[in-house]
Design a protein around this motif. Sequence first.
Motif, PDB file in Angstrom:
ATOM      1  N   GLU A 263       1.471  -4.944  -6.003  1.00  0.00           N
ATOM      2  CA  GLU A 263       0.207  -4.580  -5.732  1.00  0.00           C
ATOM      3  C   GLU A 263      -0.857  -5.335  -6.282  1.00  0.00           C
ATOM      4  OE1 GLU A 263      -1.159  -0.239  -4.676  1.00  0.00           O
ATOM      5  OE2 GLU A 263      -0.049  -0.122  -6.692  1.00  0.00           O
ATOM      6  N   GLY A 264      -0.678  -5.878  -7.508  1.00  0.00           N
ATOM      7  CA  GLY A 264      -1.484  -6.999  -8.061  1.00  0.00           C
ATOM      8  C   GLY A 264      -1.528  -8.064  -7.317  1.00  0.00           C
ATOM      9  N   VAL A 265      -0.412  -8.632  -6.879  1.00  0.00           N
ATOM     10  CA  VAL A 265      -0.343  -9.795  -6.057  1.00  0.00           C
ATOM     11  C   VAL A 265      -1.198  -9.632  -4.883  1.00  0.00           C
ATOM     12  CG1 VAL A 265       1.055 -11.647  -4.984  1.00  0.00           C
ATOM     13  CG2 VAL A 265       1.575 -10.579  -7.379  1.00  0.00           C
ATOM     14  N   LEU A 266      -0.723  -8.698  -4.265  1.00  0.00           N
ATOM     15  CA  LEU A 266      -1.473  -8.311  -2.649  1.00  0.00           C
ATOM     16  C   LEU A 266      -2.854  -8.305  -2.803  1.00  0.00           C
ATOM     17  CD1 LEU A 266      -1.164  -7.583   0.271  1.00  0.00           C
ATOM     18  CD2 LEU A 266      -0.735  -5.074  -0.566  1.00  0.00           C
ATOM     19  N   ARG A 267      -3.553  -7.562  -3.966  1.00  0.00           N
ATOM     20  CA  ARG A 267      -5.000  -7.639  -4.072  1.00  0.00           C
ATOM     21  C   ARG A 267      -5.895  -8.853  -4.345  1.00  0.00           C
ATOM     22  NH1 ARG A 267      -6.535  -2.334  -4.962  1.00  0.00           N
ATOM     23  NH2 ARG A 267      -4.984  -0.542  -5.202  1.00  0.00           N
ATOM     24  N   ARG A 268      -4.860  -9.502  -4.987  1.00  0.00           N
ATOM     25  CA  ARG A 268      -5.465 -10.902  -5.398  1.00  0.00           C
ATOM     26  C   ARG A 268      -5.943 -11.806  -4.245  1.00  0.00           C
ATOM     27  NH1 ARG A 268      -1.998 -10.183  -9.849  1.00  0.00           N
ATOM     28  NH2 ARG A 268      -2.994  -8.953 -11.493  1.00  0.00           N
ATOM     29  N   TRP A 269      -7.157 -11.886  -3.889  1.00  0.00           N
ATOM     30  CA  TRP A 269      -7.631 -12.691  -2.524  1.00  0.00           C
ATOM     31  C   TRP A 269      -7.102 -14.184  -2.839  1.00  0.00           C
ATOM     32  CZ3 TRP A 269     -11.122 -16.511  -3.156  1.00  0.00           C
ATOM     33  CH2 TRP A 269     -12.074 -16.448  -4.219  1.00  0.00           C
ATOM     34  N   VAL A 277       1.686 -11.906   1.832  1.00  0.00           N
ATOM     35  CA  VAL A 277       2.610 -11.375   2.893  1.00  0.00           C
ATOM     36  C   VAL A 277       3.975 -10.870   2.211  1.00  0.00           C
ATOM     37  CG1 VAL A 277       4.164 -11.859   4.828  1.00  0.00           C
ATOM     38  CG2 VAL A 277       1.548 -12.735   4.896  1.00  0.00           C
ATOM     39  N   ARG A 278       4.600 -11.660   1.235  1.00  0.00           N
ATOM     40  CA  ARG A 278       5.700 -11.459   0.530  1.00  0.00           C
ATOM     41  C   ARG A 278       5.510 -10.155  -0.236  1.00  0.00           C
ATOM     42  NH1 ARG A 278       6.505 -17.386   0.369  1.00  0.00           N
ATOM     43  NH2 ARG A 278       8.319 -17.779   1.926  1.00  0.00           N
ATOM     44  N   ALA A 279       4.061  -9.982  -1.116  1.00  0.00           N
ATOM     45  CA  ALA A 279       4.121  -9.053  -1.767  1.00  0.00           C
ATOM     46  C   ALA A 279       3.837  -7.799  -0.804  1.00  0.00           C
ATOM     47  CB  ALA A 279       2.789  -9.230  -2.511  1.00  0.00           C
ATOM     48  N   ALA A 280       3.389  -7.655   0.250  1.00  0.00           N
ATOM     49  CA  ALA A 280       3.359  -6.505   1.209  1.00  0.00           C
ATOM     50  C   ALA A 280       4.547  -6.220   1.691  1.00  0.00           C
ATOM     51  CB  ALA A 280       2.440  -6.964   2.374  1.00  0.00           C
ATOM     52  N   TYR A 281       5.478  -7.310   1.776  1.00  0.00           N
ATOM     53  CA  TYR A 281       6.867  -6.748   2.423  1.00  0.00           C
ATOM     54  C   TYR A 281       7.448  -6.265   1.254  1.00  0.00           C
ATOM     55  CZ  TYR A 281      11.950  -7.641   2.731  1.00  0.00           C
ATOM     56  OH  TYR A 281      13.284  -7.461   2.992  1.00  0.00           O
ATOM     57  N   ALA A 282       7.429  -6.667   0.051  1.00  0.00           N
ATOM     58  CA  ALA A 282       7.991  -6.091  -1.091  1.00  0.00           C
ATOM     59  C   ALA A 282       7.578  -4.491  -1.347  1.00  0.00           C
ATOM     60  CB  ALA A 282       7.974  -6.888  -2.308  1.00  0.00           C
ATOM     61  N   LEU A 283       6.351  -4.405  -1.257  1.00  0.00           N
ATOM     62  CA  LEU A 283       5.863  -3.097  -1.267  1.00  0.00           C
ATOM     63  C   LEU A 283       6.202  -2.109  -0.293  1.00  0.00           C
ATOM     64  CD1 LEU A 283       1.929  -3.657  -2.367  1.00  0.00           C
ATOM     65  CD2 LEU A 283       3.886  -2.274  -3.894  1.00  0.00           C
ATOM     66  N   ALA A 284       6.433  -2.531   0.930  1.00  0.00           N
ATOM     67  CA  ALA A 284       6.914  -1.733   2.130  1.00  0.00           C
ATOM     68  C   ALA A 284       8.188  -1.461   2.020  1.00  0.00           C
ATOM     69  CB  ALA A 284       6.637  -2.513   3.541  1.00  0.00           C
ATOM     70  N   ARG A 285       9.036  -2.050   1.034  1.00  0.00           N
ATOM     71  CA  ARG A 285      10.269  -1.795   0.918  1.00  0.00           C
ATOM     72  C   ARG A 285      10.399  -1.044  -0.394  1.00  0.00           C
ATOM     73  NH1 ARG A 285      13.920  -2.648   4.740  1.00  0.00           N
ATOM     74  NH2 ARG A 285      14.773  -4.789   5.285  1.00  0.00           N
ATOM     75  N   ILE A 286       9.742  -1.063  -1.446  1.00  0.00           N
ATOM     76  CA  ILE A 286       9.886  -0.366  -2.777  1.00  0.00           C
ATOM     77  C   ILE A 286       8.917   0.916  -3.015  1.00  0.00           C
ATOM     78  CG2 ILE A 286      10.804  -2.125  -3.630  1.00  0.00           C
ATOM     79  CD1 ILE A 286       8.401  -2.787  -5.234  1.00  0.00           C
ATOM     80  N   ALA A 287       7.991   0.846  -2.280  1.00  0.00           N
ATOM     81  CA  ALA A 287       6.970   1.828  -2.472  1.00  0.00           C
ATOM     82  C   ALA A 287       7.293   3.131  -1.581  1.00  0.00           C
ATOM     83  CB  ALA A 287       5.358   1.553  -2.136  1.00  0.00           C
ATOM     84  N   HIS A 294       2.458   1.991  -0.177  1.00  0.00           N
ATOM     85  CA  HIS A 294       3.176   1.860   1.021  1.00  0.00           C
ATOM     86  C   HIS A 294       2.146   1.481   2.185  1.00  0.00           C
ATOM     87  CE1 HIS A 294       5.758   2.774   4.585  1.00  0.00           C
ATOM     88  NE2 HIS A 294       6.866   2.036   4.112  1.00  0.00           N
ATOM     89  N   ALA A 295       1.211   2.473   2.309  1.00  0.00           N
ATOM     90  CA  ALA A 295       0.254   2.153   3.274  1.00  0.00           C
ATOM     91  C   ALA A 295      -0.531   0.899   3.212  1.00  0.00           C
ATOM     92  CB  ALA A 295      -0.662   3.372   3.388  1.00  0.00           C
ATOM     93  N   ARG A 299      -0.783  -1.930   6.260  1.00  0.00           N
ATOM     94  CA  ARG A 299      -2.121  -2.363   6.683  1.00  0.00           C
ATOM     95  C   ARG A 299      -2.295  -3.704   6.795  1.00  0.00           C
ATOM     96  NH1 ARG A 299      -4.215   2.202   4.091  1.00  0.00           N
ATOM     97  NH2 ARG A 299      -5.011   1.087   2.520  1.00  0.00           N
ATOM     98  N   ALA A 300      -2.013  -4.293   5.345  1.00  0.00           N
ATOM     99  CA  ALA A 300      -2.014  -5.790   5.224  1.00  0.00           C
ATOM    100  C   ALA A 300      -1.303  -6.467   6.411  1.00  0.00           C
ATOM    101  CB  ALA A 300      -1.806  -6.045   3.799  1.00  0.00           C
ATOM    102  N   LEU A 301       0.062  -5.994   6.495  1.00  0.00           N
ATOM    103  CA  LEU A 301       0.769  -6.962   7.554  1.00  0.00           C
ATOM    104  C   LEU A 301       0.304  -6.875   8.797  1.00  0.00           C
ATOM    105  CD1 LEU A 301       4.458  -5.919   6.336  1.00  0.00           C
ATOM    106  CD2 LEU A 301       3.219  -8.133   6.025  1.00  0.00           C
ATOM    107  N   GLY A 302      -0.183  -5.530   9.231  1.00  0.00           N
ATOM    108  CA  GLY A 302      -0.969  -5.480  10.540  1.00  0.00           C
ATOM    109  C   GLY A 302      -2.040  -6.189  10.766  1.00  0.00           C
ATOM    110  N   ARG A 303      -2.973  -6.319   9.579  1.00  0.00           N
ATOM    111  CA  ARG A 303      -4.125  -7.319   9.532  1.00  0.00           C
ATOM    112  C   ARG A 303      -3.749  -8.704   9.909  1.00  0.00           C
ATOM    113  NH1 ARG A 303      -6.062  -5.162   5.668  1.00  0.00           N
ATOM    114  NH2 ARG A 303      -5.681  -6.611   4.007  1.00  0.00           N
ATOM    115  N   TRP A 304      -2.707  -9.117   9.042  1.00  0.00           N
ATOM    116  CA  TRP A 304      -2.317 -10.746   8.984  1.00  0.00           C
ATOM    117  C   TRP A 304      -1.428 -10.930  10.019  1.00  0.00           C
ATOM    118  CZ3 TRP A 304      -0.853  -9.752   3.174  1.00  0.00           C
ATOM    119  CH2 TRP A 304      -1.831  -9.842   2.655  1.00  0.00           C
ATOM    120  N   ALA A 305      -1.181 -10.005  10.833  1.00  0.00           N
ATOM    121  CA  ALA A 305      -0.402 -10.437  12.175  1.00  0.00           C
ATOM    122  C   ALA A 305      -1.426 -11.328  13.219  1.00  0.00           C
ATOM    123  CB  ALA A 305       0.216  -9.170  12.832  1.00  0.00           C
ATOM    124  N   TYR A 306      -2.602 -11.340  12.878  1.00  0.00           N
ATOM    125  CA  TYR A 306      -3.617 -11.843  13.736  1.00  0.00           C
ATOM    126  C   TYR A 306      -4.316 -13.230  12.963  1.00  0.00           C
ATOM    127  CZ  TYR A 306      -2.819  -7.781  16.467  1.00  0.00           C
ATOM    128  OH  TYR A 306      -2.323  -6.925  17.279  1.00  0.00           O
TER     129      TYR A 306
END
Length: 331
Positions: A263-269, A277-287, A294-295, A299-306
Motif C-alpha cells: 500500500e505504501g508503494v501504491l500511495r506514493r505518487w 501497477v505492480r503494487a496494485a497487482y500484489a495487493l489485489a492478490r494478497i489483500a 483490495h478495493a 480502482r488504481a488498475l481501472g484508472r491506469w488502464a487509460y
Amino acid sequence: MTLAAALRDAAHGDAAVRAAGVRNLAPALLAALGRPGPAYCDDADHVDVAAACARLSTALDDGVVEIAGQAAIGLGALGRAEVLERAAVWVAIDRADDDTRWLHQTAIIATSYVGVAARGRDAALHGRVIERLRAAWRSPHDDVRFQVALARVEVDDPDAEHDIVAALADEDSAEVRDQLVAALALLPRLEPASLEALAVLLRSEHALGDAGMTAATTLAAHGRAESVARLVTAVGRRHERDTALEALGDLGPAAAAAIAPAEGVLRRWWNPPITRVRAAYALARIAPAGSQAHARALRALGRWAYHPRAAVREAVADARRALDGPRSPPP
C-alpha cells in the motif's frame, strides 16, 4: 554482420576486425539457417558451414585470448564436438589471471552449448558433455565452478539439482553462491530438500544479498511462505522492489504481511507508474476481497488502464490477465 562479411573478417590481419568476424560467425550462420542456437550444424546443411568451422577452429590458436575464447563459443553454438578437447585443456589451466579466467569461462560455455545442441539428437555426445561438466565441477577454481553451475542445469544433467544443493551448504565464495542459487532458480520444479536449502539460506547471514533475493523469489514461485519476510524487505529496496511485488502477488493471501508495504508503494505518487501497477497487482492478490486495500488496488488498475503511456497500459493489461486467469498451482 552478414555471413560473408563474418567469414571475410574472421581471417583479417587487424585484431579488432578479426575479433568482430569471429564473434559474429556462428550467429550469422545460424541466422542463415534460420535456427536459434545452440544448434548442431552439419557440413551438408549450408555451403559455408565447413568454411565457418575451419575459420573458428583456426581462431582457437589466435594469439589474442579474446578471439580464441570467442571461437570456442562459436563452435559450441554450432554444436561442434571438436571444440571439446580444446575446452578441456583450457579448463585444466591452473592459473587465476584474467586471460585464464576468460578461457575457463568460454570453455565451459562452449562445452555446455555442445551439450544443449546434442540433447535429443546424440545421446552419446550429450552424455560425454555431462561427464566433462561433472569433472569440471570438481575444479579448485571458483570461476570454473561458477560457470559449471548454470551449465549443468542448461544441459539437463539429472544430478545437477542434488549436487548444487549439496555445494550450497559449504560454498564460501559469494559469487559462486549467488550462481548456485541462480542455477536452482532455472529449474522448473525443485525437490522439497532443495526448497528447504533455500529456506535455510534465508535464515542465514546471506539472506540480504543477491542469493537471498533469488532464493526468496524461487520459494515464492513454489508457494513457500518462508520467502515473505525477505520479499517485504525487498519492497523497501529500490533495485529489488518490482521483482518482490510480483513474487508477493504469486504467493497470494499467504503474503498478508506485505499488505502495508505494498500500500505504501501504491500511495506514493513519486514511485514509477509501472512499479505502482505492480503494487496494485500484489495487493489485489494478497489483500482480502472486500477490504479497503483490495478495493484501492482495483480502482488504481481501472484508472491506469487509460494512462497516457502505452507501457503503463500494457502493464495494467498484464496484471488484469494474471488476476482474471486461473491460478496455477506451485510447480
